[in-house]
Design an enzyme around this catalytic site. Sequence first.
Site, PDB file in Angstrom:
ATOM      1  N   CYS A  40     -21.268 -26.176  12.452  1.00  0.00           N
ATOM      2  CA  CYS A  40     -20.505 -25.251  13.301  1.00  0.00           C
ATOM      3  C   CYS A  40     -19.953 -24.076  12.479  1.00  0.00           C
ATOM      4  O   CYS A  40     -20.727 -23.246  12.042  1.00  0.00           O
ATOM      5  CB  CYS A  40     -19.434 -26.020  14.056  1.00  0.00           C
ATOM      6  SG  CYS A  40     -18.919 -25.172  15.556  1.00  0.00           S
TER       7      CYS A  40
ATOM      8  N   HIS B 179     -21.806 -31.037  16.368  1.00  0.00           N
ATOM      9  CA  HIS B 179     -21.026 -31.799  15.375  1.00  0.00           C
ATOM     10  C   HIS B 179     -21.491 -33.257  15.253  1.00  0.00           C
ATOM     11  O   HIS B 179     -20.899 -34.136  15.883  1.00  0.00           O
ATOM     12  CB  HIS B 179     -19.555 -31.816  15.799  1.00  0.00           C
ATOM     13  CG  HIS B 179     -18.851 -30.522  15.633  1.00  0.00           C
ATOM     14  ND1 HIS B 179     -18.146 -30.193  14.487  1.00  0.00           N
ATOM     15  CD2 HIS B 179     -18.713 -29.470  16.459  1.00  0.00           C
ATOM     16  CE1 HIS B 179     -17.613 -28.991  14.622  1.00  0.00           C
ATOM     17  NE2 HIS B 179     -17.940 -28.527  15.812  1.00  0.00           N
TER      18      HIS B 179
ATOM     19  N   GLU C 137     -20.864 -35.292  12.938  1.00  0.00           N
ATOM     20  CA  GLU C 137     -19.785 -36.115  12.364  1.00  0.00           C
ATOM     21  C   GLU C 137     -18.790 -36.574  13.431  1.00  0.00           C
ATOM     22  O   GLU C 137     -17.945 -37.421  13.177  1.00  0.00           O
ATOM     23  CB  GLU C 137     -19.083 -35.340  11.232  1.00  0.00           C
ATOM     24  CG  GLU C 137     -18.004 -34.353  11.630  1.00  0.00           C
ATOM     25  CD  GLU C 137     -18.495 -33.062  12.285  1.00  0.00           C
ATOM     26  OE1 GLU C 137     -19.673 -32.980  12.679  1.00  0.00           O
ATOM     27  OE2 GLU C 137     -17.673 -32.131  12.410  1.00  0.00           O
TER      28      GLU C 137
HETATM   29  N1  LIG Z   1     -15.860 -26.176  15.890  1.00  0.00           N
HETATM   30  C1  LIG Z   1     -16.016 -25.118  15.150  1.00  0.00           C
HETATM   31  O1  LIG Z   1     -16.407 -25.181  13.995  1.00  0.00           O
HETATM   32  C2  LIG Z   1     -15.677 -23.788  15.741  1.00  0.00           C
HETATM   33  C3  LIG Z   1     -16.629 -22.758  15.256  1.00  0.00           C
HETATM   34  C4  LIG Z   1     -16.295 -21.311  15.409  1.00  0.00           C
HETATM   35  N2  LIG Z   1     -15.202 -20.874  14.701  1.00  0.00           N
HETATM   36  C5  LIG Z   1     -16.463 -20.858  16.814  1.00  0.00           C
HETATM   37  O2  LIG Z   1     -15.635 -21.124  17.655  1.00  0.00           O
HETATM   38  O3  LIG Z   1     -17.452 -20.270  17.105  1.00  0.00           O
END
Ligand SMILES: NC(=O)CC[C@H](N)C(=O)O
Length: 223
Positions: free
Chosen positions: A86, A200, A202
Site C-alpha cells: 500500500c 494488505h 499482512e
Molecule cells: N493503507 C495505506 O497504506 C494507505 C495508503 C495511502 N496513503 C493511500 O491512502 O492511498
Amino acid sequence: MKVAVLQFPGTNCEFDAHYAFKKLGCDVEVVWHKNSKLPANTDLVIVPGGFSYGDYLRSGAIARFAAIMEDVKRFAKNGGKVLGICNGFQILLEAGLLPGAMKRNDTLHFISKHHHLKVIDNQNEFLRLLNVGDVVNIPVAHHDGNYFIDEEGLKELERNNQILLKYCTKDGELTNMNGSISNIAGICNKERNVFGLMPHPERAIEEILGSTDGINMLKGFLK
Ligand SMILES: NC(=O)CC[C@H](N)C(=O)O
C-alpha cells in the site's frame, strides 16, 4: 529469517507487518526512517502501509527521500528482497524501485473493504506458493491506488511477466476497482526482487480478520 520493517512518520501498518512475520517465525525489527543502515543480515525489507508524511505532495513522495531509503536502494540493487504494501508500494514507485505511478482512485473515494485478487504470475518468491489463476481475498484501504503506467511501460510489464496480481470478483472475473490500468493490483521489478501491491496481505492472516489468504503470500518469502 531477518525481516526489517521500515517506519516513517505517519506509517500505521508497521506493527501489523511485524505481527504477521513474527507469527511466521521470523526475526523482525522495526527500523526508523532516520537510520542510515538496515540491520545486519536483513533478508527482506517491508515498506509498510500508512500515510507517511500525511500523504502531503503525493503519497510516498516525501518518504522516498528518507535516509534509510538510500540503504534500501543499495540492498535492492544487490538483489535483496523488498516488499512494499500500500503506502509502501507508493514509496517504492516514488523511489523509482518499481515502474509507474499512483493516482487518486477514480471515484475520488477512500476504499476500505475486502477485495478479491487474481494471481497472474507466480514465477517469483512472493507468490510462488500460489497457482496462476488462484483467487485470494485480501483487504484494501487506500485513496491513491489508481495505478498508472504509459503504454510502452505496460507492454514492458506484460512482456516480462511483472504483473503479479489483478483485481477481480470472487469468481475470478477481472474488475476495475479504483481505475488502475489493466486492473493491476501488484507488480514486481524486472529483476523480480522488488514487489509492490496495494492490498494488505499482512491483514489477512487469521480467521478473525476475515481471511487467511495473506499467509501463503507472505510465506513465499520464507527460506
Ligand atoms: N493503507 C495505506 O497504506 C494507505 C495508503 C495511502 N496513503 C493511500 O491512502 O492511498
